[in-house]
Design a protein around this motif. Structure first.
Motif, PDB file in Angstrom:
ATOM      1  N   PHE A  77       0.846  -1.195   0.000  1.00 27.27           N
ATOM      2  CA  PHE A  77       0.000   0.000   0.000  1.00 27.27           C
ATOM      3  C   PHE A  77       0.877   1.239   0.000  1.00 27.27           C
ATOM      4  CE2 PHE A  77       0.787  -1.463   4.281  1.00 27.27           C
ATOM      5  CZ  PHE A  77       1.055  -0.330   5.023  1.00 27.27           C
ATOM      6  N   ASN A  78       0.297   2.352  -0.434  1.00 26.29           N
ATOM      7  CA  ASN A  78       1.038   3.607  -0.534  1.00 26.29           C
ATOM      8  C   ASN A  78       1.062   4.342   0.810  1.00 26.29           C
ATOM      9  OD1 ASN A  78       1.812   3.574  -3.290  1.00 26.29           O
ATOM     10  ND2 ASN A  78      -0.294   4.096  -3.866  1.00 26.29           N
ATOM     11  N   GLN A  79       2.162   5.019   1.035  1.00 21.97           N
ATOM     12  CA  GLN A  79       2.298   5.830   2.241  1.00 21.97           C
ATOM     13  C   GLN A  79       3.120   7.072   1.906  1.00 21.97           C
ATOM     14  OE1 GLN A  79       4.742   4.606   5.867  1.00 21.97           O
ATOM     15  NE2 GLN A  79       2.695   4.069   6.551  1.00 21.97           N
ATOM     16  N   ALA A  80       2.729   8.187   2.485  1.00 25.05           N
ATOM     17  CA  ALA A  80       3.502   9.424   2.378  1.00 25.05           C
ATOM     18  C   ALA A  80       3.981   9.791   3.765  1.00 25.05           C
ATOM     19  CB  ALA A  80       2.649  10.542   1.795  1.00 25.05           C
ATOM     20  N   GLY A  81       4.959  10.690   3.834  1.00 26.00           N
ATOM     21  CA  GLY A  81       5.412  11.099   5.160  1.00 26.00           C
ATOM     22  C   GLY A  81       6.591  12.037   5.117  1.00 26.00           C
ATOM     23  N   ILE A  82       7.025  12.424   6.307  1.00 29.65           N
ATOM     24  CA  ILE A  82       8.155  13.339   6.465  1.00 29.65           C
ATOM     25  C   ILE A  82       9.027  12.862   7.619  1.00 29.65           C
ATOM     26  CG2 ILE A  82       7.120  15.415   5.479  1.00 29.65           C
ATOM     27  CD1 ILE A  82       6.254  16.262   8.271  1.00 29.65           C
ATOM     28  N   GLU A  83      10.325  13.125   7.512  1.00 32.86           N
ATOM     29  CA  GLU A  83      11.294  12.869   8.572  1.00 32.86           C
ATOM     30  C   GLU A  83      12.135  14.129   8.738  1.00 32.86           C
ATOM     31  OE1 GLU A  83      10.605  10.130   9.891  1.00 32.86           O
ATOM     32  OE2 GLU A  83       9.776   8.898   8.285  1.00 32.86           O
ATOM     33  N   LEU A  84      12.197  14.644   9.963  1.00 29.81           N
ATOM     34  CA  LEU A  84      12.955  15.854  10.272  1.00 29.81           C
ATOM     35  C   LEU A  84      14.090  15.439  11.204  1.00 29.81           C
ATOM     36  CD1 LEU A  84      12.946  18.847   9.638  1.00 29.81           C
ATOM     37  CD2 LEU A  84      11.306  19.202  11.475  1.00 29.81           C
ATOM     38  N   LEU A  85      15.316  15.452  10.696  1.00 28.00           N
ATOM     39  CA  LEU A  85      16.464  14.886  11.401  1.00 28.00           C
ATOM     40  C   LEU A  85      17.469  15.960  11.795  1.00 28.00           C
ATOM     41  CD1 LEU A  85      17.102  11.834   9.025  1.00 28.00           C
ATOM     42  CD2 LEU A  85      15.614  11.949  11.030  1.00 28.00           C
ATOM     43  N   GLY A  86      18.051  15.797  12.983  1.00 26.21           N
ATOM     44  CA  GLY A  86      19.174  16.623  13.402  1.00 26.21           C
ATOM     45  C   GLY A  86      18.822  18.013  13.881  1.00 26.21           C
ATOM     46  N   ARG A  87      17.551  18.312  14.111  1.00 27.21           N
ATOM     47  CA  ARG A  87      17.153  19.647  14.565  1.00 27.21           C
ATOM     48  C   ARG A  87      17.366  19.778  16.074  1.00 27.21           C
ATOM     49  NH1 ARG A  87      13.009  22.313  11.452  1.00 27.21           N
ATOM     50  NH2 ARG A  87      12.464  23.444  13.356  1.00 27.21           N
ATOM     51  N   ALA A  88      18.190  20.737  16.479  1.00 33.26           N
ATOM     52  CA  ALA A  88      18.450  20.956  17.898  1.00 33.26           C
ATOM     53  C   ALA A  88      17.265  21.626  18.592  1.00 33.26           C
ATOM     54  CB  ALA A  88      19.713  21.796  18.077  1.00 33.26           C
ATOM     55  N   ASP A  89      16.492  22.423  17.850  1.00 31.79           N
ATOM     56  CA  ASP A  89      15.296  23.067  18.422  1.00 31.79           C
ATOM     57  C   ASP A  89      14.141  22.065  18.401  1.00 31.79           C
ATOM     58  OD1 ASP A  89      15.284  23.057  15.648  1.00 31.79           O
ATOM     59  OD2 ASP A  89      14.231  24.970  15.475  1.00 31.79           O
ATOM     60  N   ARG A  90      14.175  21.149  19.336  1.00 30.29           N
ATOM     61  CA  ARG A  90      13.316  19.979  19.304  1.00 30.29           C
ATOM     62  C   ARG A  90      11.833  20.316  19.300  1.00 30.29           C
ATOM     63  NH1 ARG A  90      15.987  15.014  21.527  1.00 30.29           N
ATOM     64  NH2 ARG A  90      18.222  15.413  21.406  1.00 30.29           N
ATOM     65  N   GLU A  91      11.420  21.189  20.206  1.00 32.98           N
ATOM     66  CA  GLU A  91       9.993  21.482  20.292  1.00 32.98           C
ATOM     67  C   GLU A  91       9.499  22.193  19.035  1.00 32.98           C
ATOM     68  OE1 GLU A  91      12.123  22.309  22.935  1.00 32.98           O
ATOM     69  OE2 GLU A  91      11.649  20.414  23.913  1.00 32.98           O
ATOM     70  N   ALA A  92      10.321  23.051  18.464  1.00 30.35           N
ATOM     71  CA  ALA A  92       9.938  23.721  17.219  1.00 30.35           C
ATOM     72  C   ALA A  92       9.798  22.714  16.088  1.00 30.35           C
ATOM     73  CB  ALA A  92      10.967  24.795  16.866  1.00 30.35           C
ATOM     74  N   ALA A  93      10.705  21.737  16.034  1.00 30.58           N
ATOM     75  CA  ALA A  93      10.617  20.694  15.011  1.00 30.58           C
ATOM     76  C   ALA A  93       9.349  19.875  15.183  1.00 30.58           C
ATOM     77  CB  ALA A  93      11.851  19.801  15.079  1.00 30.58           C
ATOM     78  N   GLU A  94       9.012  19.547  16.428  1.00 28.76           N
ATOM     79  CA  GLU A  94       7.805  18.768  16.697  1.00 28.76           C
ATOM     80  C   GLU A  94       6.551  19.536  16.284  1.00 28.76           C
ATOM     81  OE1 GLU A  94       9.915  16.595  20.534  1.00 28.76           O
ATOM     82  OE2 GLU A  94       8.335  18.080  20.840  1.00 28.76           O
ATOM     83  N   ALA A  95       6.490  20.805  16.648  1.00 35.70           N
ATOM     84  CA  ALA A  95       5.324  21.621  16.276  1.00 35.70           C
ATOM     85  C   ALA A  95       5.198  21.731  14.763  1.00 35.70           C
ATOM     86  CB  ALA A  95       5.435  23.005  16.914  1.00 35.70           C
ATOM     87  N   GLU A  96       6.316  21.841  14.069  1.00 34.51           N
ATOM     88  CA  GLU A  96       6.296  21.928  12.609  1.00 34.51           C
ATOM     89  C   GLU A  96       5.717  20.659  11.997  1.00 34.51           C
ATOM     90  OE1 GLU A  96       9.482  22.367   8.896  1.00 34.51           O
ATOM     91  OE2 GLU A  96      10.064  23.019  10.911  1.00 34.51           O
ATOM     92  N   VAL A  97       6.117  19.508  12.527  1.00 31.63           N
ATOM     93  CA  VAL A  97       5.625  18.233  11.990  1.00 31.63           C
ATOM     94  C   VAL A  97       4.133  18.072  12.251  1.00 31.63           C
ATOM     95  CG1 VAL A  97       5.764  15.726  12.272  1.00 31.63           C
ATOM     96  CG2 VAL A  97       7.856  17.061  12.037  1.00 31.63           C
ATOM     97  N   VAL A  98       3.679  18.392  13.456  1.00 30.10           N
ATOM     98  CA  VAL A  98       2.249  18.273  13.766  1.00 30.10           C
ATOM     99  C   VAL A  98       1.424  19.201  12.872  1.00 30.10           C
ATOM    100  CG1 VAL A  98       0.472  18.617  15.528  1.00 30.10           C
ATOM    101  CG2 VAL A  98       2.653  17.568  16.160  1.00 30.10           C
TER     102      VAL A  98
END
Length: 378
Positions: free
Chosen positions: A101-122
């Motif tokens: 089956f098909n799947q799409a997605g994103i991976e954000l790696l190596g970001r030191a500003d962890r909470e900002a990276a999490e908010a961006e993904v959500v």
């Protein structure tokens, strides 16, 4: 056979690219042992297995995260921040459904500003889901780091910390082990002499000693487990019986796990509980507060988002934020988007590769076939 990619699927890929996530195209076949070591038993049982001419066991990728992270770590910029997106087929045994089956997605790696990276993904997860439907979407949030901070604050023996971490990720075990924790320590163990001799010793040396004792006794396998596996199990079970936890502290754990409310109220409830119980959980709660503030700044209504302290995943590598986007109309009951922080996965992979780096990681997957159902387009 997977259904053809729809115009909406391609629009989603375009949205992710516009957000700065470079398209990744990892191989279809990856090392089966690597996947087994990283994903846990639940997903490992669903792999499609094959082999190459040299006798190496391979599997069709069950998701994109492992091969995308592997390719990043094998590259020349493994220690730098990077953002990847993907769209294509993955393969898992699914009773009654197609295994491809098909799947799409994103991976954000190596970001030191962890909470900002999490908010961006959500925020991007919600935005991507919105492409498929104008109907109601609901956001479910959790944070494995909150529970682990509580376990650390209770000053439990290492064996109990590991056990409760496993329990949290696997439903049906936690209540029983909390009851066991509340029982008085068992001092009359039939293995007390051996345990006393091993107390304070190096864990690897202790395992080696027990393994040798089993070998001397002529025991090489028990129920399909090797002597080393049996030794590991014996030491863990013995350690789990060497110390109890007061009923008051068990009650604190139960109170924390009962928090299930809107995201803003949950943050306040967790902070109040930690203060009332004199638990050193400030760092984890502060991270939660920073992420909530960033989610609100991104336009996400925290009063409408549900936060549960019990929300986890059955994959062992998640370490902090977990989230899902659901169809509020009821057309599709399963999650439409799901993901979170998975620093333990990158820690395990860098250790296997001999890399002395830390790679913070957060991402999410879009279940495009479920999104099509939610939008009435299936």
């Amino acid at each position: 056979m997977t259904r053809a990619l729809s115009d909406l699927d391609l629009r989603l890929a375009g949205l992710l690219a516009e957000a700065g996530f470079a398209r990744a195209e990892p191989p279809l076949l990856i090392a089966a042992d690597l996947v087994r070591d990283l994903v846990g038993e639940a997903l490992a049982r669903r792999l499609f297995l094959t082999g190459d001419a040299e006798g190496n066991e391979l599997c069709l990728r069950p998701d994109y995260t492992i091969p995308v992270v592997q390719a990043h770590l094998e590259g020349s910029r493994a220690g730098e921040a990077a953002a990847y997106s993907y769209l294509g087929p993955v393969f898992r045994h699914r009773p009654g459904m197609a295994g491809e089956f098909n799947q799409a997605g994103i991976e954000l790696l190596g970001r030191a500003d962890r909470e900002a990276a999490e908010a961006e993904v959500v925020a991007l997860g919600l935005k991507g889901a919105r492409l498929y439907t104008e109907g109601p979407l609901t956001l479910a949030l959790g944070d494995i780091g909150i529970f682990m901070a509580l376990v650390a604050a209770l000053d439990l023996p290492p064996a109990w910390r590991r056990r409760l971490a496993k329990d949290f990720r696997r439903s049906g075990m936690l209540e029983g082990d909390l009851k066991r924790l509340a029982e008085p320590a068992r001092n009359g163990s039939t293995h007390a002499g051996l345990l006393a001799a091993l107390e304070g010793s190096d864990p690897k040396a202790a395992r080696a000693l027990v393994t040798d004792l089993l070998s001397i006794a002529g025991i090489t396998t028990v129920g399909g487990r090797s002597a080393a596996d049996v030794a590991e199990r014996f030491l863990e079970q013995a350690a789990l019986g060497t110390g109890g936890l007061s009923a008051e502290k068990v009650a604190v754990v139960q109170k924390l796990l009962a928090i299930d409310t809107d995201a803003a109220s949950a943050e306040a409830a967790i902070r109040d509980l930690a203060a009332a119980s004199d638990l050193a959980m400030g760092d984890a709660i502060d991270r939660l507060a920073r992420r909530n503030a960033l989610l609100a700044a991104a336009g996400i209504d925290l009063s409408a988002a549900r936060f549960s302290t019990r929300f986890g995943r059955d994959v062992d590598y998640y370490t902090g934020l977990v989230f899902e986007v659901h169809d509020g109309s009821g057309r599709e009951s399963r999650p439409l988007v799901g993901g979170g922080r998975y620093d333990r996965l990158t820690d395990m992979m860098t250790a296997k590769m001999g890399l002395d780096i830390k790679v913070p990681a957060v991402g999410c997957a879009f279940w495009v076939e479920r999104l099509a159902v939610a939008g009435g387009r299936a």
